[in-house]
Design a protein around this motif. Structure first.
Motif, PDB file in Angstrom:
ATOM      1  N   VAL A 242       0.873  -1.173   0.000  1.00 56.49           N
ATOM      2  CA  VAL A 242       0.000   0.000   0.000  1.00 56.49           C
ATOM      3  C   VAL A 242       0.905   1.216   0.000  1.00 56.49           C
ATOM      4  O   VAL A 242       1.237   1.762   1.032  1.00 56.49           O
ATOM      5  CB  VAL A 242      -0.911  -0.018   1.244  1.00 56.49           C
ATOM      6  N   ALA A 243       1.320   1.584  -1.180  1.00 54.44           N
ATOM      7  CA  ALA A 243       2.366   2.590  -1.320  1.00 54.44           C
ATOM      8  C   ALA A 243       1.950   3.953  -0.758  1.00 54.44           C
ATOM      9  O   ALA A 243       2.741   4.650  -0.164  1.00 54.44           O
ATOM     10  CB  ALA A 243       2.750   2.716  -2.794  1.00 54.44           C
ATOM     11  N   GLU A 244       0.649   4.306  -0.932  1.00 52.43           N
ATOM     12  CA  GLU A 244       0.236   5.657  -0.528  1.00 52.43           C
ATOM     13  C   GLU A 244      -0.083   5.722   0.969  1.00 52.43           C
ATOM     14  O   GLU A 244      -0.231   6.797   1.517  1.00 52.43           O
ATOM     15  CB  GLU A 244      -1.026   6.096  -1.293  1.00 52.43           C
ATOM     16  N   ALA A 245      -0.235   4.570   1.599  1.00 48.68           N
ATOM     17  CA  ALA A 245      -0.711   4.564   2.983  1.00 48.68           C
ATOM     18  C   ALA A 245       0.332   5.140   3.942  1.00 48.68           C
ATOM     19  O   ALA A 245       1.524   4.934   3.779  1.00 48.68           O
ATOM     20  CB  ALA A 245      -1.066   3.152   3.396  1.00 48.68           C
ATOM     21  N   VAL A 246      -0.160   5.844   4.949  1.00 49.34           N
ATOM     22  CA  VAL A 246       0.685   6.430   5.987  1.00 49.34           C
ATOM     23  C   VAL A 246       0.853   5.387   7.085  1.00 49.34           C
ATOM     24  O   VAL A 246      -0.029   4.556   7.293  1.00 49.34           O
ATOM     25  CB  VAL A 246      -0.020   7.676   6.577  1.00 49.34           C
ATOM     26  N   GLU A 247       1.975   5.441   7.798  1.00 49.79           N
ATOM     27  CA  GLU A 247       2.161   4.489   8.883  1.00 49.79           C
ATOM     28  C   GLU A 247       1.334   4.894  10.103  1.00 49.79           C
ATOM     29  O   GLU A 247       1.309   6.050  10.503  1.00 49.79           O
ATOM     30  CB  GLU A 247       3.641   4.377   9.246  1.00 49.79           C
ATOM     31  N   LEU A 248       0.650   3.913  10.669  1.00 51.65           N
ATOM     32  CA  LEU A 248      -0.186   4.136  11.851  1.00 51.65           C
ATOM     33  C   LEU A 248       0.724   4.244  13.077  1.00 51.65           C
ATOM     34  O   LEU A 248       1.702   3.505  13.197  1.00 51.65           O
ATOM     35  CB  LEU A 248      -1.121   2.929  11.993  1.00 51.65           C
TER      36      LEU A 248
ATOM     37  N   HIS B 139      -4.118   4.052   6.085  1.00 52.85           N
ATOM     38  CA  HIS B 139      -3.030   3.888   7.059  1.00 52.85           C
ATOM     39  C   HIS B 139      -2.739   2.405   7.276  1.00 52.85           C
ATOM     40  O   HIS B 139      -3.652   1.585   7.224  1.00 52.85           O
ATOM     41  CB  HIS B 139      -3.400   4.503   8.420  1.00 52.85           C
ATOM     42  N   VAL B 140      -1.463   2.113   7.554  1.00 53.19           N
ATOM     43  CA  VAL B 140      -1.068   0.740   7.853  1.00 53.19           C
ATOM     44  C   VAL B 140      -0.282   0.723   9.159  1.00 53.19           C
ATOM     45  O   VAL B 140       0.594   1.559   9.366  1.00 53.19           O
ATOM     46  CB  VAL B 140      -0.194   0.156   6.721  1.00 53.19           C
ATOM     47  N   GLY B 141      -0.603  -0.231  10.020  1.00 59.33           N
ATOM     48  CA  GLY B 141       0.117  -0.372  11.291  1.00 59.33           C
ATOM     49  C   GLY B 141       0.974  -1.620  11.283  1.00 59.33           C
ATOM     50  O   GLY B 141       0.473  -2.715  11.093  1.00 59.33           O
ATOM     51  N   VAL B 142       2.298  -1.430  11.480  1.00 61.64           N
ATOM     52  CA  VAL B 142       3.227  -2.562  11.536  1.00 61.64           C
ATOM     53  C   VAL B 142       3.689  -2.712  12.978  1.00 61.64           C
ATOM     54  O   VAL B 142       4.180  -1.754  13.567  1.00 61.64           O
ATOM     55  CB  VAL B 142       4.453  -2.315  10.631  1.00 61.64           C
ATOM     56  N   GLY B 143       3.546  -3.907  13.531  1.00 62.48           N
ATOM     57  CA  GLY B 143       3.956  -4.090  14.929  1.00 62.48           C
ATOM     58  C   GLY B 143       3.632  -5.475  15.446  1.00 62.48           C
ATOM     59  O   GLY B 143       4.325  -5.999  16.298  1.00 62.48           O
ATOM     60  N   HIS B 144       2.566  -6.077  14.914  1.00 59.18           N
ATOM     61  CA  HIS B 144       2.233  -7.441  15.341  1.00 59.18           C
ATOM     62  C   HIS B 144       3.211  -8.440  14.748  1.00 59.18           C
ATOM     63  O   HIS B 144       3.673  -8.270  13.630  1.00 59.18           O
ATOM     64  CB  HIS B 144       0.822  -7.814  14.863  1.00 59.18           C
ATOM     65  N   SER B 145       3.485  -9.499  15.491  1.00 58.62           N
ATOM     66  CA  SER B 145       4.276 -10.569  14.899  1.00 58.62           C
ATOM     67  C   SER B 145       3.519 -11.883  14.881  1.00 58.62           C
ATOM     68  O   SER B 145       4.019 -12.877  14.397  1.00 58.62           O
ATOM     69  CB  SER B 145       5.602 -10.729  15.607  1.00 58.62           C
ATOM     70  N   GLY B 146       2.290 -11.872  15.407  1.00 62.11           N
ATOM     71  CA  GLY B 146       1.424 -13.043  15.280  1.00 62.11           C
ATOM     72  C   GLY B 146       0.243 -12.671  14.407  1.00 62.11           C
ATOM     73  O   GLY B 146       0.054 -11.502  14.067  1.00 62.11           O
ATOM     74  N   ASN B 147      -0.559 -13.670  14.027  1.00 62.12           N
ATOM     75  CA  ASN B 147      -1.769 -13.387  13.254  1.00 62.12           C
ATOM     76  C   ASN B 147      -2.724 -12.555  14.095  1.00 62.12           C
ATOM     77  O   ASN B 147      -2.999 -12.890  15.239  1.00 62.12           O
ATOM     78  CB  ASN B 147      -2.465 -14.690  12.852  1.00 62.12           C
ATOM     79  N   ILE B 148      -3.237 -11.467  13.509  1.00 62.68           N
ATOM     80  CA  ILE B 148      -4.210 -10.629  14.222  1.00 62.68           C
ATOM     81  C   ILE B 148      -5.540 -11.374  14.224  1.00 62.68           C
ATOM     82  O   ILE B 148      -6.010 -11.836  13.190  1.00 62.68           O
ATOM     83  CB  ILE B 148      -4.340  -9.255  13.541  1.00 62.68           C
TER      84      ILE B 148
END
Length: 624
Positions: A12-18, A585-594
């Motif tokens: 998601v190139a245009e998405a901002v980081e959450l 927006h995209v949030g990166v932080g989980h390392s398990g399946n949400i």
């Protein structure tokens, strides 16, 4: 960002980081994973692919992102300038060690040599070297130069006829000596820098065969201590390589000595796989002081000289213990099983509830503190909901019962026995607090009338062929929608108690939401598609690609219906514009399946929960 095959950013190139505000989580299974930083103000510990730096006295958290897979070990240099962390990876692939700059909270170097897994790491006393131990597929020990950020030399960690080395510790005084130990092997190594070699010497333990779990070095290098799976402690002399003494002779530590730590004033802190924390001294190793904690002890870390220390357990508890009175204070708790559900009470974002395996927990949102824990042993809770009046938490359990608890005290208010045949898998309540709608593993949807003293079945709706995964009720309480893993979503008339409409798709539906105007619903599931449907005739309006990899398991929509959020097996939290159908927006932080995700009442936060036991709180990206 994580360097995986396709970086999440490309998706998601245009998405901002959450913006990630807080994390509730600690992986208590990493040996010596909990560390107190030499500044005595911060704890450092792993959670999935992330390393958390948590201030001890405030709520402040920092996150170190960089590993593409779960963190398996952590080390902090004596000066506190550097943190090193190692990870696991897939069979045959290189496992990275990352060297972090503690002050700047950023990645300094990525060291790749070992395959499969990094078992353990240790810094030399003057921050000159880092020694790393590869996992069972790798079996080598490597010494790295911190200044040059490259490997100096390596060697197989253990001899031919013994098992793997699993722990490593550096000398406290010399940069040229370290010790490795594991299954039947204890070795003292000397670094020969001019020849770029390391020379091992086997330690002699006579007839004793032991598997070492934990290791600690005395401050003056006079002895080092090894904790074993047998539940005893070996005291070795690093100069003579001989066994000095061993104990306790009689009452050995149950489930092994899983953590051990030397104190400056003499004596040892010992933690067992059974959760017993003991202060003892050589040669008898009899408990001088002891306390029982919850979960096997995997870390003991000193604050300063050890007047105070922290203990981490497998049940993801972190305790603070003062040495003098030897009393424990529980400072951090979190789930240590997959979190199945998250829900806010009506109209307030101050607290929320989660459920995982046998626990329902109520959390204070701003401080991440656990306010209440309700435990039903040996059962699994699949879903929870707050009654609109806030007087009860309704929960769905795998023993086929619906249980209601008081949210302040956790008192059991009532139980509906045999609510479903193959466990209760989903639950929802109506806003007049008179009904509970439940879904079961066999596919039945049941409507219960909740009176003051009575709970009776109004109707059993038998249409779904397989388990019900999600239930949402319309605001008017006259209609509800149920999603099932049989590939159907059914819209039910709650007045006439019959089916209104059925939606079919080639997917296992995991989640469903009403648009606030309630003439459309959105669904998602294992086919990774997010679909919009007309409630009136069940026709599909549009389909979006919800994710590039893995199912979408949770979704929630704002009260205004302008944005919605999703989370799933790609570990990403995504915020969508409802009308445009695009990710903002995209949030990166989980390392398990949400597993589930919610927007808080008042649109302040997004809270997502995952299969590794983590709860993440994100800042809602739009002004509310």
């Amino acid at each position: 960002m994580m360097e995986t095959q396709t970086s999440p950013k490309d998706e998601v190139a245009e998405a901002v980081e959450l913006e990630l505000e807080a994390v509730i989580g600690f992986n208590g299974h990493v040996p010596t994973g909990l560390k107190c930083h030499p500044d005595q103000e911060h704890l450092v510990y792993p959670l999935g692919c992330t390393i958390l730096i948590q201030a001890i006295n405030t709520q402040e958290q920092n996150f170190l992102h960089g590993h593409g897979n779960n963190v398996s070990c952590v080390a902090i240099s004596k000066s506190g300038l550097y943190i090193a962390s190692g990870q696991v990876t897939f069979m045959g692939f290189k496992a990275d060690i990352i060297l972090w700059d503690y002050k700047k909270r950023e990645l300094m170097a990525r060291l790749s040599l070992h395959k499969g897994k990094i078992e353990a790491l240790a810094f030399s006393p003057n921050d000159m070297y880092l020694v790393s131990l590869g996992g069972p597929d790798d079996g080598s020990v490597v010494v790295w130069s911190i200044a040059k950020r490259e490997a100096i030399c390596g060697s197989p960690a253990a001899g031919l006829n013994v098992g793997n080395a699993t722990t490593v510790i550096f000398s406290k005084c010399r940069d040229e000596m370290f010790v490795t130990a594991g299954n039947g092997t204890i070795r003292v190594w000397e670094l020969d820098l001019p020849n770029r070699k390391i020379w091992p010497t086997e330690c002699q333990t006579g007839q004793m065969k032991r598997i070492v779990m934990s290791i600690s070095m005395a401050n003056d290098d006079s002895f080092f201590y090894l904790g074993t799976t047998t539940g005893d402690i070996l005291k070795m002399n690093p100069r003579t390589k001989l066994l000095a003494d061993t104990g306790p002779a009689k009452d050995k530590f149950s489930l092994g000595v899983s953590a051990i730590c030397c104190l400056k004033m003499g004596g040892l802190l010992v933690g067992s796989g059974d959760g017993l924390l003991v202060f003892c001294k050589s040669p008898s190793y009899k408990p001088i002081k002891k306390i029982q904690l919850q979960g096997g002890i995997t870390s003991i870390t000193l604050r300063g000289e050890g007047h105070q220390f922290f203990v981490g357990t497998e049940e993801s508890h972190i305790y603070r213990v003062n040495f003098t009175n030897f009393k424990e204070t529980l400072i951090t708790t979190c789930h240590f099983e997959s979190v199945e559900d998250i829900v806010f009470p009506f109209g307030t974002a101050e607290l929320f509830a989660t459920c995982a395996k046998k626990d329902i927990r109520v959390w204070h949102t701003l401080t991440n503190r656990e306010l209440l824990r309700i435990t039903v042993p040996n059962m699994t809770c699949h879903g929870i909901d707050f009654m609109r009046d806030g007087k009860s938490i309704i929960s769905a359990w795998d023993d086929g019962r619906i249980r209601a608890f008081a949210p302040e005290t956790g008192r059991l208010m009532y139980v509906i026995n045999n609510a479903h045949r193959i466990g209760v898998t989903a639950i929802a309540t109506t806003s007049d607090c008179k009904r509970v709608i439940s879904g079961g593993g066999e596919g039945e949807v049941r409507v219960w009338h909740i009176g003051h003293q009575t709970q009776k079945l109004e109707e059993a709706l038998k249409e779904h062929k397989s388990s019900v995964s999600c239930i949402r009720v319309k605001k008017s309480n006259e209609e509800c929608v149920t999603a099932s893993t049989d590939g159907t979503c059914i819209i039910w008339d709650l007045v006439r108690l019959r089916r209104n409409q059925m939606i079919l798709a080639n997917t296992l539906f995991q989640c469903v939401c009403y648009h606030p105007e309630e003439f459309q619903i959105i669904t998602s599931g294992t086919d990774r598609k997010i679909a919009y449907w007309e409630v009136f005739d069940g026709s599909v309006i549009r389909e979006l690609d919800g994710s590039l990899s893995g199912a979408v398991n949770g979704m929630d929509i704002t009260v205004e219906g302008v944005h919605f959020v999703t989370g799933g097996n790609d570990h990403l939290v995504k915020v969508w514009d409802y009308n445009e159908g695009e990710v903002t927006h995209v949030g990166v932080g989980h390392s398990g399946n949400i597993t589930r995700i919610r927007i808080s009442p008042g649109n302040q936060y997004i809270v997502s929960v995952s299969a590794d036991g983590a709860i993440l709180r994100w800042k809602y990206p739009f002004p509310s």
